[in-house]
Scaffold this active site. Structure first.
Site, short mmCIF file in Angstrom:
data_model
loop_
_atom_site.label_atom_id
_atom_site.label_comp_id
_atom_site.label_asym_id
_atom_site.label_seq_id
_atom_site.Cartn_x
_atom_site.Cartn_y
_atom_site.Cartn_z
N ARG A 1 0.95 -1.28 -0.23
CA ARG A 1 0.09 0.07 -0.01
C ARG A 1 0.71 1.42 -0.12
O ARG A 1 0.37 2.48 -0.50
CB ARG A 1 -0.97 0.23 0.90
CG ARG A 1 -2.02 -0.99 1.01
CD ARG A 1 -2.77 -1.34 2.34
NE ARG A 1 -3.48 0.03 3.13
CZ ARG A 1 -3.91 0.07 4.26
NH1 ARG A 1 -3.65 -1.27 4.82
NH2 ARG A 1 -4.27 0.99 4.73
N GLN B 1 12.01 -14.54 7.01
CA GLN B 1 10.89 -15.31 7.11
C GLN B 1 10.59 -15.60 5.46
O GLN B 1 10.31 -14.47 4.48
CB GLN B 1 9.84 -14.40 7.47
CG GLN B 1 8.17 -15.02 7.51
CD GLN B 1 7.22 -14.27 7.93
OE1 GLN B 1 7.21 -13.09 7.79
NE2 GLN B 1 6.02 -14.85 8.23
N GLU C 1 -10.72 -11.57 17.32
CA GLU C 1 -10.64 -10.72 16.04
C GLU C 1 -12.24 -10.13 15.89
O GLU C 1 -13.29 -10.88 16.36
CB GLU C 1 -10.41 -11.71 14.71
CG GLU C 1 -8.92 -11.90 14.76
CD GLU C 1 -7.96 -10.98 14.90
OE1 GLU C 1 -8.08 -9.88 14.03
OE2 GLU C 1 -7.03 -11.11 15.74
#
Length: 455
Positions: A19, A79, A159
């Site tokens: 983004r 990662q 969540e």
């Protein structure tokens, strides 16, 4: 006295940051002259982390290079797949297994979290919690995970999409940052599963794992502004604004006057003394120190510079790296100084460039003076002695020394050393031709008339 607790900080910096719409990694974008990652590394270090592991993507080795540049002892973990925050933390498995007392998990894109906040997370571990999660009271909690507490203990982090109507009314939300007891950190992280719609390993599940094992989990609160992250350029600007707001307040409370605070921009490391006055529209780049009583006039830009006690800069002054102004020195309007010492009481008042130079105490440099320090290949030094006077519009071709007390006549080009107390004049002799102007004008007019007739 209790022995000092060891601490590992894991900084997650492998996010793609799409983004941001940038060719570079998100975490290397800057706030106040320091990268987002750099702010996070500094904060965890100041909070007492004696070991730091930075988790990066295999596609962004420059993130690891930047981390090592700031913290040479930082461990770099890769990662290879992006499968959630717990998965990212486990990329630092070897560091976790080293057996530190405390493990902090921080984010490379939350640059405003203070060292005191990380220290508070560690304090929760010292007092017996296995998991300490950081939350904030959200003005609008939509989309955030909720902290479910009972009797002062954290029961779960739920969540948003999984909340009940009752839980949805909770405004204490998850900031993402967490601290784990080193004794339990690896086993808790390894026990986190991916049984969810996204098939990812979420750090928030550490609370549930700990509670099922009879371990304590607690929540700490931080201001919403402090824990805001950066995902796009608009959020980057918002974080910059909050950093500047915080820094301006600290500078004013420290005894300096900002005439128009919102127009002054500081770097992360700017040092401002007491009784300093900073006028509107001043920008400080990295590495600036301004000592007590100095005045920075409007529209000045300083970087890598030191301004001494009661010195004056600007308006429209430009101090580049290596500029050092001594006590009561003056650098005036439209003056640029680079890699130069301006001695006590020396004046460089206007329209001048001083680069790779030393200006002695009480010397006076006239308008339009230029130290010619670069020949296209090498830099050379100009030395101007104490109480010397350099007349306006002079060029000092380095390497050259102007002796103490010497005078340089206006408009001179000085290519050789000038002895102390001497007068140096380096300009062409004036020649006057009587009656030349009328003859020139007549010839020019005749030429113009002939050209017009030919057309």
């Amino acid at each position: 006295m209790q022995p000092a607790r060891s601490c590992l900080a894991i900084v997650l910096a492998a996010g793609e940051g799409t983004r941001m719409k940038s060719r570079g990694p998100k975490v290397l974008h800057a706030v106040a002259g320091r990268s987002l990652l750099g702010h996070a590394l500094a904060a965890v270090s100041e909070a007492g982390a004696d070991a730091v592991a930075v988790v990066i993507s295999s596609e962004r080795p420059e993130v690891g290079e930047a981390a090592r540049q700031q913290l040479p002892h930082a461990q770099i973990a890769i990662q290879h797949e992006r499968r959630g925050t717990a998965h990212a933390a486990l990329a630092a498995r070897a560091a976790i297994a080293a057996g530190h007392d405390d493990v902090i998990i921080a984010f490379g894109d939350t640059p405003l979290v203070r060292p005191e906040t990380f220290a508070a997370l560690r304090r929760g571990l010292r007092e017996g919690a296995a998991v300490v999660a950081l939350g904030f009271e959200a003005k609008d909690p939509t989309g955030y995970g909720r902290f479910v507490e009972k009797d002062g203990h954290l029961e779960a982090i739920v969540e948003h999409k999984d909340t009940t109507p009752e839980q949805r009314a909770i405004t204490l939300c998850n900031a993402g940052l967490m601290a784990l007891s080193g004794k339990h950190a690896l086993s808790i992280l390894e026990a986190i599963g991916s049984d969810n719609a996204q098939g990812e390993f979420y750090l928030t599940d550490a609370v549930e794992v700990a509670r099922k094992r009879g371990l304590d989990a607690i929540a700490l609160r931080a201001p919403e502004r402090e824990v805001q992250g950066v995902n796009d350029r608009a959020q980057l600007a918002a974080v910059e604004a909050d950093f500047q707001r915080r820094k301006r307040l600290a500078v004013m409370l420290g005894g300096a006057t900002l005439i128009a605070p919102d127009t002054v921009f500081f770097s992360y490391d700017t040092q401002i003394g007491r009784d300093v006055v900073i006028e509107p529209n001043v920008v400080f780049g990295p590495g600036v120190r301004v000592d007590d009583g100095a005045v920075i006039h409007a529209f000045s830009h300083l970087e890598g510079a030191t301004v001494g006690t009661d010195a004056s800069v600007g308006p429209y002054g430009r101090l580049r790296p290596g500029a050092r102004l001594a006590e009561k020195a003056k650098v005036g309007n439209f003056v640029e100084v680079k890699a130069a010492d301006i001695g006590p009481g020396a004046k460089v008042s206007h329209l001048t460039y001083i680069g790779d130079a030393s200006v002695g105490a009480a010397a006076n440099i006239g308008a339009g003076t230029v130290t010619c320090n670069y020949d296209g290949f090498n830099k050379a030094k100009t030395t101007i002695g104490a109480n010397a006077f350099v007349g306006s519009n002079s060029s000092l071709v380095a390497p050259v020394t102007i002796g103490a007390g010497a005078y340089v006549g206006s408009g001179s080009v000085i290519t050789s050393d000038v002895a102390p107390d001497a007068l140096a004049i380096g300009r062409g002799r004036q020649v006057e031709k009587e009656g030349w102007a009328p003859t020139f004008r007549a010839a020019a007019a005749a030429k113009k008339a002939a050209k017009k007739a030919a057309e």
